[in-house]
Every structure is written in structure tokens, then in C-alpha cells.
Scaffold this motif. Structure first.
Motif, PDB file in Angstrom:
ATOM      1  N   GLU A  42       0.807  -1.225   0.000  1.00  0.00           N
ATOM      2  CA  GLU A  42       0.000   0.000   0.000  1.00  0.00           C
ATOM      3  C   GLU A  42       0.836   1.269   0.000  1.00  0.00           C
ATOM      4  O   GLU A  42       0.414   2.283  -0.557  1.00  0.00           O
ATOM      5  N   ASN A  43       1.995   1.225   0.643  1.00  0.00           N
ATOM      6  CA  ASN A  43       2.776   2.436   0.852  1.00  0.00           C
ATOM      7  C   ASN A  43       4.229   2.223   0.443  1.00  0.00           C
ATOM      8  O   ASN A  43       4.740   1.092   0.441  1.00  0.00           O
ATOM      9  N   THR A  44       4.876   3.323   0.114  1.00  0.00           N
ATOM     10  CA  THR A  44       6.311   3.290  -0.141  1.00  0.00           C
ATOM     11  C   THR A  44       7.050   3.308   1.192  1.00  0.00           C
ATOM     12  O   THR A  44       6.447   3.377   2.268  1.00  0.00           O
ATOM     13  N   LEU A  45       8.358   3.246   1.140  1.00  0.00           N
ATOM     14  CA  LEU A  45       9.152   3.270   2.375  1.00  0.00           C
ATOM     15  C   LEU A  45       9.007   4.587   3.120  1.00  0.00           C
ATOM     16  O   LEU A  45       9.190   4.646   4.332  1.00  0.00           O
ATOM     17  N   THR A  46       8.670   5.660   2.384  1.00  0.00           N
ATOM     18  CA  THR A  46       8.487   6.971   3.023  1.00  0.00           C
ATOM     19  C   THR A  46       7.059   7.186   3.522  1.00  0.00           C
ATOM     20  O   THR A  46       6.765   8.234   4.088  1.00  0.00           O
ATOM     21  N   GLY A  47       6.157   6.218   3.285  1.00  0.00           N
ATOM     22  CA  GLY A  47       4.790   6.339   3.775  1.00  0.00           C
ATOM     23  C   GLY A  47       3.799   6.886   2.776  1.00  0.00           C
ATOM     24  O   GLY A  47       2.615   7.038   3.092  1.00  0.00           O
ATOM     25  N   ASP A  48       4.257   7.189   1.553  1.00  0.00           N
ATOM     26  CA  ASP A  48       3.341   7.679   0.527  1.00  0.00           C
ATOM     27  C   ASP A  48       2.508   6.531  -0.033  1.00  0.00           C
ATOM     28  O   ASP A  48       2.939   5.374  -0.052  1.00  0.00           O
ATOM     29  N   GLU A  49       1.313   6.878  -0.518  1.00  0.00           N
ATOM     30  CA  GLU A  49       0.415   5.859  -1.057  1.00  0.00           C
ATOM     31  C   GLU A  49       1.016   5.258  -2.319  1.00  0.00           C
ATOM     32  O   GLU A  49       1.378   5.962  -3.265  1.00  0.00           O
ATOM     33  N   TRP A  52      -3.552   1.255  -3.411  1.00  0.00           N
ATOM     34  CA  TRP A  52      -4.848   1.736  -2.925  1.00  0.00           C
ATOM     35  C   TRP A  52      -5.084   1.123  -1.565  1.00  0.00           C
ATOM     36  O   TRP A  52      -4.610   0.026  -1.260  1.00  0.00           O
ATOM     37  N   ARG A  53      -5.808   1.823  -0.725  1.00  0.00           N
ATOM     38  CA  ARG A  53      -5.969   1.423   0.671  1.00  0.00           C
ATOM     39  C   ARG A  53      -7.372   0.901   0.920  1.00  0.00           C
ATOM     40  O   ARG A  53      -8.349   1.625   0.751  1.00  0.00           O
ATOM     41  N   LEU A  54      -7.430  -0.374   1.322  1.00  0.00           N
ATOM     42  CA  LEU A  54      -8.690  -1.031   1.627  1.00  0.00           C
ATOM     43  C   LEU A  54      -8.531  -1.821   2.919  1.00  0.00           C
ATOM     44  O   LEU A  54      -7.414  -2.198   3.297  1.00  0.00           O
ATOM     45  N   PRO A  55      -9.642  -2.099   3.625  1.00  0.00           N
ATOM     46  CA  PRO A  55      -9.539  -2.667   4.984  1.00  0.00           C
ATOM     47  C   PRO A  55      -9.012  -4.089   5.065  1.00  0.00           C
ATOM     48  O   PRO A  55      -8.473  -4.482   6.098  1.00  0.00           O
ATOM     49  N   ASN A  56      -9.185  -4.903   4.023  1.00  0.00           N
ATOM     50  CA  ASN A  56      -8.706  -6.278   4.114  1.00  0.00           C
ATOM     51  C   ASN A  56      -8.128  -6.727   2.775  1.00  0.00           C
ATOM     52  O   ASN A  56      -8.317  -6.074   1.736  1.00  0.00           O
ATOM     53  N   LEU A  57      -7.454  -7.865   2.816  1.00  0.00           N
ATOM     54  CA  LEU A  57      -6.740  -8.352   1.642  1.00  0.00           C
ATOM     55  C   LEU A  57      -7.700  -8.794   0.542  1.00  0.00           C
ATOM     56  O   LEU A  57      -7.398  -8.636  -0.656  1.00  0.00           O
ATOM     57  N   GLY A  58      -8.862  -9.354   0.924  1.00  0.00           N
ATOM     58  CA  GLY A  58      -9.822  -9.800  -0.071  1.00  0.00           C
ATOM     59  C   GLY A  58     -10.339  -8.656  -0.926  1.00  0.00           C
ATOM     60  O   GLY A  58     -10.395  -8.762  -2.158  1.00  0.00           O
ATOM     61  N   THR A  86     -13.095   4.597  -9.438  1.00  0.00           N
ATOM     62  CA  THR A  86     -12.292   4.029  -8.362  1.00  0.00           C
ATOM     63  C   THR A  86     -11.059   3.325  -8.893  1.00  0.00           C
ATOM     64  O   THR A  86     -10.054   3.211  -8.197  1.00  0.00           O
ATOM     65  N   GLY A  87     -11.118   2.849 -10.137  1.00  0.00           N
ATOM     66  CA  GLY A  87     -10.014   2.094 -10.704  1.00  0.00           C
ATOM     67  C   GLY A  87      -8.811   2.922 -11.099  1.00  0.00           C
ATOM     68  O   GLY A  87      -7.784   2.361 -11.503  1.00  0.00           O
ATOM     69  N   PHE A  88      -8.897   4.236 -10.976  1.00  0.00           N
ATOM     70  CA  PHE A  88      -7.765   5.094 -11.321  1.00  0.00           C
ATOM     71  C   PHE A  88      -6.986   5.442 -10.057  1.00  0.00           C
ATOM     72  O   PHE A  88      -7.571   5.828  -9.040  1.00  0.00           O
ATOM     73  N   PHE A  89      -5.666   5.294 -10.137  1.00  0.00           N
ATOM     74  CA  PHE A  89      -4.835   5.699  -9.004  1.00  0.00           C
ATOM     75  C   PHE A  89      -4.969   7.193  -8.746  1.00  0.00           C
ATOM     76  O   PHE A  89      -4.980   7.641  -7.600  1.00  0.00           O
ATOM     77  N   ASN A  90      -5.101   7.962  -9.832  1.00  0.00           N
ATOM     78  CA  ASN A  90      -5.276   9.415  -9.727  1.00  0.00           C
ATOM     79  C   ASN A  90      -6.549   9.813 -10.471  1.00  0.00           C
ATOM     80  O   ASN A  90      -6.491  10.149 -11.662  1.00  0.00           O
ATOM     81  N   PRO A  91      -7.716   9.752  -9.820  1.00  0.00           N
ATOM     82  CA  PRO A  91      -8.965  10.106 -10.509  1.00  0.00           C
ATOM     83  C   PRO A  91      -8.977  11.535 -11.031  1.00  0.00           C
ATOM     84  O   PRO A  91      -9.608  11.816 -12.058  1.00  0.00           O
ATOM     85  N   ALA A 205     -12.950   7.246   2.566  1.00  0.00           N
ATOM     86  CA  ALA A 205     -13.878   7.775   3.564  1.00  0.00           C
ATOM     87  C   ALA A 205     -13.238   8.863   4.420  1.00  0.00           C
ATOM     88  O   ALA A 205     -13.950   9.638   5.070  1.00  0.00           O
ATOM     89  N   SER A 206     -11.920   8.924   4.445  1.00  0.00           N
ATOM     90  CA  SER A 206     -11.222   9.999   5.160  1.00  0.00           C
ATOM     91  C   SER A 206     -11.382  11.289   4.366  1.00  0.00           C
ATOM     92  O   SER A 206     -10.761  11.462   3.314  1.00  0.00           O
ATOM     93  N   ARG A 207     -12.190  12.182   4.873  1.00  0.00           N
ATOM     94  CA  ARG A 207     -12.539  13.391   4.113  1.00  0.00           C
ATOM     95  C   ARG A 207     -11.508  14.484   4.350  1.00  0.00           C
ATOM     96  O   ARG A 207     -11.690  15.388   5.152  1.00  0.00           O
ATOM     97  N   THR A 208     -10.436  14.388   3.629  1.00  0.00           N
ATOM     98  CA  THR A 208      -9.369  15.383   3.701  1.00  0.00           C
ATOM     99  C   THR A 208      -9.100  15.914   2.300  1.00  0.00           C
ATOM    100  O   THR A 208      -9.518  15.335   1.300  1.00  0.00           O
ATOM    101  N   ASP A 209      -8.401  17.043   2.248  1.00  0.00           N
ATOM    102  CA  ASP A 209      -8.048  17.626   0.952  1.00  0.00           C
ATOM    103  C   ASP A 209      -7.178  16.683   0.125  1.00  0.00           C
ATOM    104  O   ASP A 209      -7.189  16.746  -1.109  1.00  0.00           O
ATOM    105  N   ARG A 210      -6.469  15.806   0.798  1.00  0.00           N
ATOM    106  CA  ARG A 210      -5.582  14.880   0.096  1.00  0.00           C
ATOM    107  C   ARG A 210      -6.377  13.905  -0.778  1.00  0.00           C
ATOM    108  O   ARG A 210      -5.903  13.497  -1.837  1.00  0.00           O
ATOM    109  N   TYR A 211      -7.576  13.541  -0.327  1.00  0.00           N
ATOM    110  CA  TYR A 211      -8.378  12.558  -1.047  1.00  0.00           C
ATOM    111  C   TYR A 211      -9.583  13.177  -1.755  1.00  0.00           C
ATOM    112  O   TYR A 211     -10.414  12.456  -2.285  1.00  0.00           O
ATOM    113  N   PHE A 212      -9.664  14.501  -1.768  1.00  0.00           N
ATOM    114  CA  PHE A 212     -10.767  15.169  -2.461  1.00  0.00           C
ATOM    115  C   PHE A 212     -10.541  15.113  -3.967  1.00  0.00           C
ATOM    116  O   PHE A 212      -9.420  15.296  -4.455  1.00  0.00           O
TER     117      PHE A 212
END
Length: 240
Positions: A42-49, A52-58, A86-91, A205-212
Motif C-alpha cells: 500500500e505504501n512506499t518506504l516513506t509512507g506515501d500511497e 490503494w488502501r482497503l480494509p482487508n486483503l480480499g 475508483t479504478g484510477f490511481f489518480n482520478p 472515507a477519510s474526508r481530507t483535501d488529500r483525497y478530495f
């Protein structure tokens, strides 16, 4: 894909004792055992996405297959009638490309990209297979979920959500570009004096400017005007 394949191959070698079981490989193995998505997926070594982030592996793997299916169909069969946003890394990149395409079509009218804004309408298509042809301008978008409200397909506007129902699938959304003056005129014709509810669309679901991503106009009624839905925090999500 190459990163996931590399980690899985290294974990197999580490289990057989052919390579050292590092902390990263051990964490990946523990996450897979617990049906969680390994952090390195999900993340690089520096913590960047990274993906894509989802709650479980399935869910993560199902999303992986759906993304691969959309890209392969696009490559082999041509441009799809509707895009799974949703299928785009950068919508945002997909929507910006759409605005550029619309601007080029109106080159004779001297449209400028800086003056073009989003124009959205909720269609009557509840499923993707109902769409036979793409729009002449803009794109169809599906896979969005309403949070905090529901949508009346018969009446074509926002309604209160059903008890114990957290998320409701939105019908296919038509997104295109329009210059500001024409968009203001179009809003009055479509939504009247009360105007639409400018619903924010988020990647997570995290409503921040980063994911707007952008604002989608949703029709309201005089009894339940836009401010009502704003106070309820109604939004559209790509991932629930």
C-alpha cells in the motif's frame, strides 16, 4: 504488480531458508495470514500511497482484478462507455484529461481550459450494461457511493437514507466540462432557484483535501434544500 510478485517470491524463499527473513518480509507474511494488506503493498518506504488502501486483503485483491479488467478492456476493445472512477490511481488526472478533451472540441468557440468547470448530471442508468454508447462530450462515471443520504431513482433527487444503510450506490454519473457562464445558466435551468447540493467526492472515507476529487451537483427539493444535506455531511465516496 512487479513489487507484489517480488515480495511474495522473497517470502517463499525465506520460508524455505534460502534468503534471510527480514522484518519487512515477516510483516508481510503476518499481514497475509491475518487477511490484512501488507504495508509494502500500500505504501512506499516513506509512507506515501503506493497502490490503494482497503480494509482487508480480499477487497484489495478484488479491486486489483477489477482495475486490471478495466485497463485490459480499454486497451483491447477501445474506450469504455463508462469509466470506473475508483479504478484510477489518480482520478483527478482522468477528469482533467476529460476537461482538456472537451476544451479542444470547442476550439472554434475559443474555450480556455482555465474557464472550463465541471458539469455533472445523475443519469437514469443504474447499471453499466445499460449504457450502449458513450456521451458525445465528457464521460460516464460509475462506482460512486452516497454517504449520509440516498438517491431516489424515480424522483431523481436526494432523499433520506434507509435505517441501518450506511452507503448507497449512485446511478451512473455524467461528467463533462462547461464554461462558467453557460454552467451558471444551466444550473438555474436544471435546479431552479434553490440550486443543487454541491456534493464533495472523495477517494476514501477519510474526508481530507488529500483525497478530495471534485464536486458533483445533486438535485434537491424545496423541503430538503442543499444546506440540509451539507449539515448532514453528505458526500460521495469511491471506496467505502
Amino acid at each position: 504488480i512487479s513489487k507484489v510478485r517480488f515480495i511474495l517470491m522473497q517470502v517463499q524463499l525465506a520460508i524455505r531458508g534460502e534468503v534471510v527473513m527480514t522484518t519487512e518480509f515477516q510483516e508481510s507474511l503476518d499481514s497475509i495470514f491475518d487477511a490484512r494488506v501488507p504495508n509494502l503493498w500500500e505504501n512506499t518506504l516513506t509512507g506515501d500511497e503506493f497502490s490503494w488502501r482497503l480494509p482487508n486483503l480480499g477487497l484489495w485483491f478484488s479491486s486489483f482484478l477489477s482495475r486490471d479488467h478495466q485497463y485490459c478492456c480499454w486497451l483491447n476493445d477501445g474506450r469504455p462507455n463508462s469509466f470506473w472512477l475508483t479504478g484510477f490511481f489518480n482520478p483527478n488526472g482522468c477528469l482533467t484529461a476529460m476537461k482538456q478533451e472537451v476544451t479542444r472540441k470547442h476550439k472554434a468557440e475559443k474555450w480556455a481550459l482555465d474557464d472550463v468547470v465541471y458539469h455533472t448530471e445523475v443519469t437514469n442508468f443504474e447499471r453499466v450494461d445499460q449504457i450502449k454508447l458513450p456521451p458525445n462530450e465528457g464521460i460516464f462515471v460509475h462506482g460512486l457511493y452516497l454517504d449520509g443520504a440516498s438517491w431516489s431513482t424515480k424522483e431523481g433527487h436526494l432523499v433520506d437514507s434507509q435505517p441501518k444503510v450506511l452507503f448507497v450506490s449512485l446511478p451512473v454519473l455524467f461528467v463533462t466540462g462547461n464554461i462558467r457562464k453557460e454552467e451558471d445558466r444551466s444550473r438555474k435551468e436544471l435546479y431552479g432557484n434553490i440550486g443543487p447540493y454541491e456534493c464533495p467526492v472523495y477517494k476514501y472515507a477519510s474526508r481530507t483535501d488529500r483525497y478530495f476529487i471534485f464536486f458533483a451537483n445533486l438535485k434537491c427539493t424545496k423541503e430538503k434544500y442543499p444546506n440540509k444535506w451539507a449539515l448532514r455531511g453528505v458526500s460521495l465516496l469511491c471506496n467505502t
